[in-house]
Design a protein around this motif. Sequence first.
Motif, short mmCIF file in Angstrom:
data_model
loop_
_atom_site.label_atom_id
_atom_site.label_comp_id
_atom_site.label_asym_id
_atom_site.label_seq_id
_atom_site.Cartn_x
_atom_site.Cartn_y
_atom_site.Cartn_z
N ASP A 165 0.82 -1.21 0.00
CA ASP A 165 0.00 0.00 0.00
C ASP A 165 0.86 1.26 0.00
O ASP A 165 0.51 2.26 -0.65
CB ASP A 165 -0.94 0.00 1.20
N SER A 181 2.07 1.73 -3.47
CA SER A 181 0.94 2.20 -4.28
C SER A 181 0.70 3.70 -4.07
O SER A 181 0.44 4.44 -5.02
CB SER A 181 -0.30 1.40 -3.91
N ARG A 210 -4.89 -7.82 -2.80
CA ARG A 210 -3.59 -7.58 -3.44
C ARG A 210 -3.09 -8.89 -4.03
O ARG A 210 -3.18 -9.93 -3.39
CB ARG A 210 -2.56 -7.06 -2.43
N ASP A 240 0.00 -6.13 -8.23
CA ASP A 240 0.30 -5.20 -7.13
C ASP A 240 1.76 -5.28 -6.69
O ASP A 240 2.28 -4.37 -6.06
CB ASP A 240 -0.60 -5.51 -5.93
#
Length: 272
Positions: A13, A16, A209, A230
């Motif tokens: 995350d 990302s 993910r 991902d």
Amino acid sequence: MSHARRTAGAAIDDASAQGRRALVIYLPVGYPDVDTSIEAARTAVAAGADIIELGLPYSDPGMDGPLVAAAAQQALDGGVRIADVMRAVEEVAATGAAVLVMTYYNPVLRYGVERFAREIAEAGGAGLITPDLIPDEAGEWIAAADAHGLDKVFLVAPSSTSERLELTAHASRGFVYAASTMGVTGVRAAIGAHAEALVSRTRAAGAERVCVGIGVSDAQQAAEVAGYADGVIVGSAAVRALGSAAGAEGLDALRTLVEDLADGVRQGTVAS
């Protein structure tokens, strides 16, 4: 001994949020020796890896290709133990990277599932990747992982049924490991054609993910996979680079590879 543990999900995350995918590097503990393997993992983090998979060498590695199997055998011949893996987890987790142990399930069972989970958590590890364990046979591990807040990374393959994808997506925490192709790990000229479809099927089955491994060995392939997954997982190529020369030269080769892969992942990232 406990650290603030970084989970694999947090690492993905965070990547990302920076507008890119995560880079995951696999290295076996004890190859070429324990201290060098720890230094190699720390080198990979410094070069741009977000998540480190530390391999627990095992005598019957069903999924490992020749490069990884040979490295694991060398580690076993050198006398590597689970205690060495726990020390590696602690020292690599101290970098701030998320650290997963990749292990076949038999050593965990023999060691004691609850004990293994507790020691991983105490060392600051994120959790386990269990390539030969399916969720419907993983009750004891799932309970121990949940008790200690650990990631549970299960695998899917192009042959996985929709029902199997759904079961795996819901049992996993951190990410689902999508094996790009059927068969063992290794460096390949091309990524399995089914990888992108497998990622979308796994997401459709409920996975938050999905990271892709098996066959990614250079920046161009990393960029390709970063276009739809991902995270990009690289193992055999990292082992090959580390083993290409002794001592500092092997570490330099690994650093160069990981920097190139990190560039590839950034180039290939599609705005989500």
